[in-house]
Design an enzyme around this catalytic site. Structure first.
Site: not given
Length: 310
Positions: A176, A204-207, A230, A227-228
């Site tokens: 990210t 899929r949606v991350g953070d 999610g 970043t990580g």
């Protein structure tokens, strides 16, 4: 004039031995410096924190080295789905996009959502319609093609596996990119952009595009870009959690950031890092992985460009 500063990141995680050559490390640091210097020049010129974080993230999106924009990973359908968000700590205005394709700089579309629509978050087809109405040029799929990313996908396609980035193991770098800044007026802003997970399915949606999870800015407290892993950063509402600890417990930027990354996110099984800035220009960049691509620069003359733990 207040102290001003900027911090950027290009992902956190274990960097697999044997893959990081001195030449590749130099390229990473060169691109980090390019983004850092461009964002800092905006602040030095007396412009806004929002302008600085957008420009810094755009430069990282234009680099094939990071999993955002040009360097985005492949989904299960061999396409690219990108997410981004941006937030202004002065007004609490925010914009975000998710599941978009063909957009060279997702962070700019997120800013347009913030400034040119009545909404905060647009996704998928609707976000693409919005981009079309603003006459965005769509890049051909070949623009986003990267041989290394494609090989990553080939190795796990047609399986239920997915990977966060850069290796065949889960303990790899999370790709990210993000930036946080404090301008000469003491206003702060944050921006985050990502290409998500290799072989991700089902939209899929991350953070990264979620306000409060992967990105947040509030002049009362801080600006954060995460970043990580999610899924864990969403569950822990990480970016807002740091701001909450500052606002309601009176913790410093450093203490709040470290509490969340070294304790709270680990307790629920997540890993990664964040970059943070407050309205005094203080910077924190904690991470609980082997490394995090990161850089920072302040008006007091401090500059740092690092990958591993110092």
């Amino acid at each position: 004039m207040k102290n001003f500063s900027i911090a950027i990141h290009g992902g956190a995680g274990t960097l697999v031995k044997g893959m990081m050559t001195p030449e590749l490390e130099a390229r990473y640091k060169q691109d980090l410096k390019l983004a850092l210097d461009a964002g800092y020049a905006v602040l030095e010129d007396g412009k806004t924190a929002i302008d600085a974080v957008e420009l810094a993230v755009k430069i990282l999106e234009d680099s094939p080295l990071f999993n955002a924009g040009k360097g985005s990973v492949f989904t299960a359908t061999e396409s690219h789905e990108m997410d981004a968000s941006i937030m202004d700590g002065n007004t609490l205005n925010a914009g975000a996009v998710s599941l978009i394709t063909g957009i060279k700089n997702p962070v700019s579309l997120a800013r347009d959502v913030m400034e040119k629509s009545e909404h905060v978050f647009l996704a998928g087809e609707g976000a693409m319609q919005f981009a079309n109405e603003l006459n965005y040029t769509l890049e051909d799929a070949s623009y986003f093609y990267d041989e290394f990313r494609h090989q990553q996908w080939i190795e796990i396609k047609d399986t239920d596996s997915f990977q966060l980035d850069h290796s065949t193991k889960k303990d790899s770098k999370f790709g990210t990119v993000g930036a946080v800044a404090c301008d000469q007026d003491g206003n702060i802003a944050a921006a985050t952009s990502t290409g998500g997970m290799t072989n991700k399915k089902w939209g899929r949606v991350g953070d990264s595009p979620m306000v409060g999870a992967g990105n947040y800015a509030n002049n009362k407290t801080c600006a954060i870009s995460c970043t990580g892993s999610g899924e864990f950063f969403i569950r822990g509402v990480v970016a807002y959690d740091v701001a909450c600890l500052m606002e309601h417990k009176g913790m410093s930027l450093k203490a709040a950031s470290e509490e969340v990354i070294h304790k709270r996110i680990l307790e629920i099984g997540g890993d990664g890092g964040l970059i943070a800035v407050d309205t005094n220009g203080n910077i924190a960049m904690p991470f609980n992985t082997e490394g995090m691509y990161r850089a920072s620069k302040t008006s007091e003359g401090k500059e740092d460009i690092s990958i591993y733990k110092s």
